[in-house]
Design a protein around this motif. Structure first.
Motif, PDB file in Angstrom:
ATOM      1  N   CYS A   1      -5.247  -2.862 -14.343  1.00 14.01           N
ATOM      2  CA  CYS A   1      -4.709  -1.607 -14.875  1.00 14.01           C
ATOM      3  C   CYS A   1      -5.832  -0.613 -15.160  1.00 14.01           C
ATOM      4  N   ASP A   2      -6.909  -1.099 -15.751  1.00 13.06           N
ATOM      5  CA  ASP A   2      -8.039  -0.229 -16.100  1.00 13.06           C
ATOM      6  C   ASP A   2      -8.710   0.374 -14.870  1.00 13.06           C
ATOM      7  N   ARG A   3      -8.570  -0.285 -13.715  1.00  6.40           N
ATOM      8  CA  ARG A   3      -9.266   0.163 -12.511  1.00  6.40           C
ATOM      9  C   ARG A   3      -8.355   0.851 -11.499  1.00  6.40           C
ATOM     10  N   MET A   4      -7.100   1.039 -11.882  1.00  6.00           N
ATOM     11  CA  MET A   4      -6.154   1.680 -10.969  1.00  6.00           C
ATOM     12  C   MET A   4      -6.428   3.180 -10.855  1.00  6.00           C
ATOM     13  N   PRO A   5      -6.061   3.775  -9.712  1.00  4.50           N
ATOM     14  CA  PRO A   5      -6.219   5.234  -9.563  1.00  4.50           C
ATOM     15  C   PRO A   5      -5.169   5.968 -10.388  1.00  4.50           C
ATOM     16  N   GLY A   6      -5.151   7.283 -10.285  1.00  2.16           N
ATOM     17  CA  GLY A   6      -4.191   8.071 -11.049  1.00  2.16           C
ATOM     18  C   GLY A   6      -2.804   8.072 -10.411  1.00  2.16           C
ATOM     19  N   ILE A   7      -1.824   8.412 -11.217  1.00  2.00           N
ATOM     20  CA  ILE A   7      -0.451   8.534 -10.717  1.00  2.00           C
ATOM     21  C   ILE A   7      -0.424   9.536  -9.560  1.00  2.00           C
ATOM     22  N   GLY A   8       0.232   9.147  -8.483  1.00  5.64           N
ATOM     23  CA  GLY A   8       0.318  10.020  -7.315  1.00  5.64           C
ATOM     24  C   GLY A   8      -0.744   9.733  -6.265  1.00  5.64           C
ATOM     25  N   ASP A   9      -1.713   8.900  -6.614  1.00  8.22           N
ATOM     26  CA  ASP A   9      -2.765   8.550  -5.658  1.00  8.22           C
ATOM     27  C   ASP A   9      -2.367   7.320  -4.846  1.00  8.22           C
ATOM     28  N   ASN A  10      -3.029   7.157  -3.722  1.00  7.54           N
ATOM     29  CA  ASN A  10      -2.773   6.004  -2.863  1.00  7.54           C
ATOM     30  C   ASN A  10      -3.483   4.764  -3.421  1.00  7.54           C
ATOM     31  N   VAL A  11      -2.829   3.612  -3.311  1.00 10.05           N
ATOM     32  CA  VAL A  11      -3.429   2.377  -3.814  1.00 10.05           C
ATOM     33  C   VAL A  11      -2.977   1.199  -2.948  1.00 10.05           C
TER      34      VAL A  11
ATOM     35  N   LYS B   1       2.058  -3.768 -15.494  1.00 13.73           N
ATOM     36  CA  LYS B   1       2.771  -3.616 -14.227  1.00 13.73           C
ATOM     37  C   LYS B   1       2.552  -2.238 -13.623  1.00 13.73           C
ATOM     38  N   ALA B   2       2.758  -2.185 -12.315  1.00 15.89           N
ATOM     39  CA  ALA B   2       2.646  -0.914 -11.597  1.00 15.89           C
ATOM     40  C   ALA B   2       3.814  -0.816 -10.625  1.00 15.89           C
ATOM     41  N   VAL B   3       4.240   0.407 -10.358  1.00 18.81           N
ATOM     42  CA  VAL B   3       5.278   0.646  -9.356  1.00 18.81           C
ATOM     43  C   VAL B   3       4.627   1.405  -8.211  1.00 18.81           C
ATOM     44  N   ILE B   4       4.686   0.810  -7.008  1.00 21.54           N
ATOM     45  CA  ILE B   4       4.084   1.401  -5.824  1.00 21.54           C
ATOM     46  C   ILE B   4       5.190   1.875  -4.893  1.00 21.54           C
ATOM     47  N   ASP B   5       5.166   3.154  -4.560  1.00 17.85           N
ATOM     48  CA  ASP B   5       6.149   3.727  -3.640  1.00 17.85           C
ATOM     49  C   ASP B   5       5.647   3.521  -2.210  1.00 17.85           C
TER      50      ASP B   5
ATOM     51  N   GLN C   1       0.851  -1.187   0.000  1.00 24.01           N
ATOM     52  CA  GLN C   1       0.000   0.000   0.000  1.00 24.01           C
ATOM     53  C   GLN C   1       0.880   1.228   0.000  1.00 24.01           C
ATOM     54  N   GLY C   2       0.644   2.098  -0.950  1.00 23.21           N
ATOM     55  CA  GLY C   2       1.451   3.294  -1.045  1.00 23.21           C
ATOM     56  C   GLY C   2       1.010   4.158  -2.207  1.00 23.21           C
ATOM     57  N   ILE C   3       1.919   4.969  -2.708  1.00 22.30           N
ATOM     58  CA  ILE C   3       1.624   5.900  -3.787  1.00 22.30           C
ATOM     59  C   ILE C   3       1.928   5.247  -5.142  1.00 22.30           C
ATOM     60  N   LEU C   4       0.981   5.370  -6.056  1.00 18.04           N
ATOM     61  CA  LEU C   4       1.189   4.843  -7.404  1.00 18.04           C
ATOM     62  C   LEU C   4       2.192   5.737  -8.135  1.00 18.04           C
ATOM     63  N   GLU C   5       3.384   5.196  -8.357  1.00 21.78           N
ATOM     64  CA  GLU C   5       4.472   5.957  -8.963  1.00 21.78           C
ATOM     65  C   GLU C   5       4.467   5.851 -10.480  1.00 21.78           C
ATOM     66  N   ASN C   6       4.146   4.654 -10.982  1.00 27.40           N
ATOM     67  CA  ASN C   6       4.144   4.434 -12.437  1.00 27.40           C
ATOM     68  C   ASN C   6       3.140   3.332 -12.766  1.00 27.40           C
TER      69      ASN C   6
END
Length: 209
Positions: free
Chosen positions: A35-45, A16-20, A6-11
């Motif tokens: 991927c289609d249901r992911m939040p925007g870059i910079g949002d928590n996920v 694939k996704a990169v979570i900070d 759980q963290g910030i969506l970086e890419n």
């Protein structure tokens, strides 16, 4: 074992996704559906994760819901289906649609997933059908299986027979087994009355038109 990140969506890419997480970037393999249901870059996920460990590689596979990761874990128990194959299947089907297809023995529909041929789809149905209950499908209790198969529902034998006969009739009319099961499920979920085969069939046909 990493249960979730759980963290910030970086890419974000389609696979694939990169979570900070506290300054550490976790690369997580995801399905196209996720991927289609992911939040925007910079949002928590928050992604529920499965760690796949090989001799020369460790990789994470992530999902937005517990239901999806449960299905993923079930899929990778099937001989010939690895984590990437399971992810490919979940890119095409949501969990309920996949359960419908498995219970219906709908090999043709399942084999539409990239990299999943007819033999693999047949093996998937064979190995998972008994592990899936009709009650696993949201809002469903006792929906009959595909033409020629036995019902695993909890309702009476008479009700189960009517459901199965309706599904068989729809299949005989050329409807996809999975679509037939969905239509019958919708009819039964919407009715408070006991319906015979003919009534179920008529209402299901309206759903399919």
């Amino acid at each position: 074992m990493i249960a979730y990140v759980q963290g910030i969506l970086e890419n974000l890419e389609i696979d694939k996704a990169v979570i900070d997480v506290g300054g550490i970037g976790y690369e997580v393999n995801i399905s196209a559906s996720t991927c289609d249901r992911m939040p925007g870059i910079g949002d928590n996920v928050k992604l529920y994760t499965y760690m796949n460990v090989k001799e020369d590689e460790m990789s994470l596979f992530g999902f937005l819901t517990r239901d999806e990761i449960r299905m993923f874990r079930m899929l990778i128990t099937v001989s010939g289906i690895g984590p990437k194959g399971a992810l490919s299947i979940l890119s095409v089907f949501d969990t309920d649609d996949l359960r419908f297809a498995i219970l219906a023995g709908d090999v043709k529909t399942i084999s539409k997933a990239p990299g999943i041929g007819k033999k693999t789809a047949e093996r998937l149905v064979l190995e998972l059908r008994d592990k899936i209950s009709n009650t696993d499908i949201t809002g469903t209790e006792g929906i009959g299986q595909a033409a020629g198969s036995a019902s695993t529902g909890k309702s009476s034998g008479e009700d189960a027979s009517s459901r199965d006969e309706a599904v068989e009739a729809l299949a005989a009319l050329g409807y996809n087994a999975t679509d037939a099961m969905k239509a019958v499920r919708k009819v039964l979920s919407a009715s408070d009355e006991k319906l015979d085969t003919e009534a179920i069939l008529k209402l299901a046909l309206k759903e399919l038109f």
